[in-house]
Design a protein around this motif. Sequence first.
Motif, short mmCIF file in Angstrom:
data_model
loop_
_atom_site.label_atom_id
_atom_site.label_comp_id
_atom_site.label_asym_id
_atom_site.label_seq_id
_atom_site.Cartn_x
_atom_site.Cartn_y
_atom_site.Cartn_z
N ALA A 285 -22.53 61.32 44.11
CA ALA A 285 -21.55 60.63 43.26
C ALA A 285 -20.61 59.78 44.12
N LEU A 286 -20.19 60.32 45.25
CA LEU A 286 -19.31 59.58 46.14
C LEU A 286 -20.00 58.33 46.68
N MET A 287 -21.26 58.47 47.07
CA MET A 287 -22.00 57.32 47.61
C MET A 287 -22.15 56.22 46.57
N MET A 288 -22.51 56.62 45.35
CA MET A 288 -22.70 55.61 44.30
C MET A 288 -21.38 54.99 43.87
N ALA A 289 -20.32 55.82 43.82
CA ALA A 289 -19.01 55.28 43.46
C ALA A 289 -18.53 54.29 44.52
N ALA A 290 -18.81 54.60 45.78
CA ALA A 290 -18.44 53.69 46.87
C ALA A 290 -19.22 52.38 46.75
N GLN A 291 -20.50 52.49 46.43
CA GLN A 291 -21.32 51.28 46.28
C GLN A 291 -20.82 50.43 45.12
N ALA A 292 -20.45 51.11 44.01
CA ALA A 292 -19.93 50.37 42.85
C ALA A 292 -18.63 49.66 43.19
N ALA A 293 -17.75 50.37 43.91
CA ALA A 293 -16.48 49.76 44.29
C ALA A 293 -16.70 48.58 45.24
N ASP B 74 -13.69 46.07 45.57
CA ASP B 74 -12.60 47.03 45.70
C ASP B 74 -12.86 47.84 46.97
N TYR B 75 -12.59 47.20 48.11
CA TYR B 75 -12.97 47.77 49.39
C TYR B 75 -12.16 49.02 49.74
N ARG B 76 -10.92 49.07 49.32
CA ARG B 76 -10.11 50.26 49.60
C ARG B 76 -10.74 51.50 48.95
N THR B 77 -11.11 51.38 47.69
CA THR B 77 -11.73 52.52 47.00
C THR B 77 -13.07 52.89 47.64
N ALA B 78 -13.85 51.87 48.01
CA ALA B 78 -15.14 52.14 48.65
C ALA B 78 -14.94 52.91 49.95
N ILE B 79 -13.95 52.46 50.76
CA ILE B 79 -13.67 53.14 52.04
C ILE B 79 -13.24 54.58 51.79
N ARG B 80 -12.40 54.79 50.77
CA ARG B 80 -11.93 56.15 50.48
C ARG B 80 -13.09 57.08 50.12
N GLU C 100 -21.04 51.49 57.04
CA GLU C 100 -20.58 50.93 55.77
C GLU C 100 -19.05 50.82 55.76
N ILE C 101 -18.38 51.85 56.30
CA ILE C 101 -16.92 51.83 56.34
C ILE C 101 -16.43 50.67 57.21
N ALA C 102 -17.08 50.50 58.36
CA ALA C 102 -16.67 49.41 59.27
C ALA C 102 -16.83 48.05 58.59
N GLU C 103 -17.93 47.86 57.88
CA GLU C 103 -18.16 46.58 57.21
C GLU C 103 -17.16 46.38 56.09
N ALA C 104 -16.84 47.47 55.35
CA ALA C 104 -15.86 47.34 54.26
C ALA C 104 -14.48 47.02 54.81
N LYS C 105 -14.13 47.60 55.95
CA LYS C 105 -12.83 47.29 56.55
C LYS C 105 -12.77 45.83 57.00
N THR C 106 -13.87 45.33 57.50
CA THR C 106 -13.91 43.91 57.88
C THR C 106 -13.70 43.02 56.66
N LYS C 107 -14.37 43.35 55.56
CA LYS C 107 -14.23 42.60 54.32
C LYS C 107 -12.78 42.66 53.84
N LEU C 108 -12.19 43.87 53.92
CA LEU C 108 -10.82 44.06 53.44
C LEU C 108 -9.86 43.21 54.27
N THR D 25 -10.51 40.48 55.92
CA THR D 25 -10.73 39.06 55.62
C THR D 25 -10.05 38.65 54.33
N HIS D 26 -10.16 39.50 53.31
CA HIS D 26 -9.58 39.17 52.02
C HIS D 26 -8.07 39.35 51.99
N SER D 27 -7.57 40.10 52.99
CA SER D 27 -6.11 40.33 53.01
C SER D 27 -5.35 39.21 53.69
N LYS D 28 -6.07 38.31 54.39
CA LYS D 28 -5.37 37.24 55.11
C LYS D 28 -4.85 36.23 54.10
N PRO D 29 -3.66 35.69 54.37
CA PRO D 29 -3.07 34.68 53.45
C PRO D 29 -3.88 33.40 53.47
#
Length: 449
Positions: A394-402, A407-413, A435-443, A445-449
């Motif tokens: 369930a955690l893996m699928m919920a992370a994939q959905a996020a 929603d990279y924060r939820t995926a990382i969590r 997967e966590i490292a890639e999600a953090k990179t995405k996060l 990138t999207h957090s930059k102004p």
Amino acid sequence: MTVFIGIAALMTLLVVAWLVYPLLRSKQTGGVSAERLNIDIHRDQLKALEADLVRGVISPQDFEATRDELQLRLLDDTESFVPPQTQPSSNFWSAKRTAWLLGLSTPVLALGLYLQLGAPAAINPVATTAVDEQQIKQMIDTLAAKLKANPDNPQGWAMLARSYKVMGRLEEAKQAFEKAGAYVHTDPDVLLDYAALLGTLNGSKLDGQAGQMIDEVLKLSPNHPNGLMLSGISAYQRADYAGAVRQWEKLLTLLDPASPDAQQIQANIEDARAQGKLPPNDVTKLPPVAGAAAAGSMTPEMINQMVERLANRLKDNPNDYPGWARLANAYKVQGKLDEAVQAFGKTGPLLDSDANLITQYADLLATRAKGNFTGQPIALLDKALRLDPKQPNALMMAAQAAYQAADYRTAIRHWETVLTVLPEGSEDGKLVKGEIAEAKTKLATHSKP
């Protein structure tokens, strides 16, 4: 009783026919008889029947029944009719009158002799059962008396113990096993019977001495089917679900994959995996099988037949909720996604209480939606995680959905929670960290102004 009377009557009629036939048969002085032709025809039919038996076209039971029918037909068909050529006798005791006398007197005489010398009560099944049980009890008591007089007979004590166990005299069975001494530890079957008895006396718990005996059985005979079965039960009772799965999967390799026993063991394995929150096997692969089955005898047709049998059984047992869950997963493996959804819908209260089942249902719905988790699939995953916050799938699928929803924060969590339930240094753990490292990179990138 009716069958006995019918058989007795038939035999009596055959005897009467055998007696009166020569008296009623006319003497033949000419004419053509079909007797030899009928004999030849029936002989050919019997040969063809025997050939069918050898080829396996008919069962032995059908062979016996058909052969008996042919033989009776032969008896009827070999009576040749030839017009009488002699004048009837003028004596009072003619052949015809003698035949009538034998025909009437033989059944009466047979009945009288049976009532005088036979045992009518013996055909009463209730009375027969009572007599058999009494005889068994007498045999057991006789054996016990002999062993008391000559106690130095460990095999005899083991036999008496197993007899007591079958009769439900459990305490006496335990005492007899104890008197069998070291002999018990030389025979895996006897040792397993003793372990099962101790488990029964201990509230069906196979721990302590019973568990030690089961381990001993598997040292003597590592592939003992009942030993593997009870070892799995013992592990399951101790909440050692991985151990239970290991023993039952080994047992599964010894069984016919199409047998009901194999289906039940597979169900036990699935239940143990669910209880222990163990990662499921690759559902696209069949469980390992032994011998001829491994060579390819487990055909898709056989699998379809197994699934069909399960579906038919569930029609008569609609409240077998775990059965509906097994059927749903079987349909999913076959690619019958709509049927699988319907089967999941019949799992009743399990869809409100079993986090593993809820996760499987969510996965099915997402699969049918081409990998889209929006809507009901994500709602089911949230429900599963409320019941079990560390359900790995369930955690893996919920992370994939996020992650799909950015929603990279939820995926990382979710992925970080997965790491807490995976073995340290495992391959799965390495993939999740990636997967966590890639999600953090995405996060980032999207957090930059």
